[in-house]
Design an enzyme around this catalytic site. Structure first.
Site, PDB file in Angstrom:
ATOM      1  N   GLU A  44      53.874  92.470   0.032  1.00 50.51           N
ATOM      2  CA  GLU A  44      55.299  92.282  -0.214  1.00 50.51           C
ATOM      3  C   GLU A  44      55.939  93.530  -0.791  1.00 50.51           C
ATOM      4  O   GLU A  44      55.319  94.252  -1.586  1.00 50.51           O
ATOM      5  CB  GLU A  44      55.570  91.122  -1.193  1.00 50.51           C
ATOM      6  CG  GLU A  44      55.899  89.801  -0.533  1.00 50.51           C
ATOM      7  CD  GLU A  44      54.654  89.006  -0.214  1.00 50.51           C
ATOM      8  OE1 GLU A  44      54.757  88.021   0.529  1.00 50.51           O
ATOM      9  OE2 GLU A  44      53.586  89.379  -0.715  1.00 50.51           O
ATOM     10  N   THR A  45      57.180  93.755  -0.362  1.00 52.64           N
ATOM     11  CA  THR A  45      58.079  94.698  -1.016  1.00 52.64           C
ATOM     12  C   THR A  45      59.266  93.898  -1.525  1.00 52.64           C
ATOM     13  O   THR A  45      59.885  93.144  -0.772  1.00 52.64           O
ATOM     14  CB  THR A  45      58.551  95.798  -0.051  1.00 52.64           C
ATOM     15  OG1 THR A  45      57.423  96.567   0.382  1.00 52.64           O
ATOM     16  CG2 THR A  45      59.549  96.717  -0.722  1.00 52.64           C
TER      17      THR A  45
END
Length: 261
Positions: A44-45
């Site tokens: 995830e970002t």
């Protein structure tokens, strides 16, 4: 654009689950955020924008935006407490899953998350074939949660990613009752272009309610038994739960990106 690389649910670098965190004045386009998430190539970002007294928070995997992510929320809170909100004891995020509050409690960051409602479904040969282990129960919320009695096998499983893709659920989790911990688990997300999520907060929004009911206790210590590994300190609170852990900073980068016109 600054990008902070944080190892969440970790006591030192190279443990837990790495997340990229971008704190912005305003959101860029969805297309650019998706490209950044793909370039980072982490599970995830997170992108956070100041909004009133709190922040608006979105999470992108390399395969698309997701509605809930625990470790990137923990990572974002860590960055904000350390660099942007040094005197704060709590931060509230507005997200696709509603308001999520993170409290600073000593060296732990405690997140208030929704618990997924689980429906028991039949165990199928396809599940056992995909995970490569005997499964005793299967539950479906947003994700598929499979239970095995073989806790010792969980750290060394090598599931078939193509076969996991064919199973129900956005993510696929395998869990067992632990010995040192209340539960052990691993998480896989091939549908989101993430082979394995090293420590999955939203996955524990499935795992913790199940084991809390099975074990008859509200407070649990859960271990994600991936190669990186991570520990979550959990407590059921009605239809919600708290997930707490620590985080460490790995790097700070400048991203040289701009919108395409």
């Amino acid at each position: 654009m600054k990008c902070y690389h944080v190892d969440a649910f970790a006591e030192k670098v190279f443990e837990g689950n790495p997340a990229a965190v971008c704190v912005l004045d305003k959101y860029p386009s969805d297309a650019l955020m998706q490209k950044i998430a793909g370039e980072n190539n982490l599970s995830e970002t997170a992108f956070a924008v100041k909004e009133g007294a709190g922040y608006h928070l979105r999470w992108f995997t390399p395969g698309g935006e997701i509605d809930l992510c625990g470790h990137a929320t923990l990572g974002t809170a860590y960055v904000l407490f350390r660099f942007f909100e040094k005197d704060a004891s709590s931060i509230t995020f507005q997200t696709m899953s509603g308001a999520l509050t993170v409290l600073k409690k000593g060296n732990l960051l405690e997140m208030d998350f929704p618990a997924y409602e689980l429906k028991q479904i039949p165990v199928t040969p396809a599940m056992e074939d995909a995970f490569g282990v005997a499964i005793t129960e299967a539950w479906l919320g947003r994700d598929l949660l499979c239970v095995t009695e073989n806790a010792e096998a969980i750290p060394t499983l090598t599931p078939n990613q193509a076969k996991l893709m064919e199973l129900d659920g956005l993510l696929q989790h395998i869990t067992a009752k632990g010995k040192e911990y209340d539960s052990v688990s691993r998480t896989f997300a091939p549908k989101l272009a993430v082979a394995e999520d090293p420590v999955c907060g939203s996955g524990h929004c499935h795992i913790v309610p199940l084991w809390a009911k099975k074990l008859g206790k509200e407070r649990l210590v859960a271990r994600q038994a991936s190669q990186r590994g991570g520990t979550l300190y959990c407590e059921m609170q009605g239809d919600r739960l708290s997930l707490a852990g620590t985080a460490v900073l790995y790097s700070i980068a400048d991203l040289y990106v701009e919108e395409e016109h």
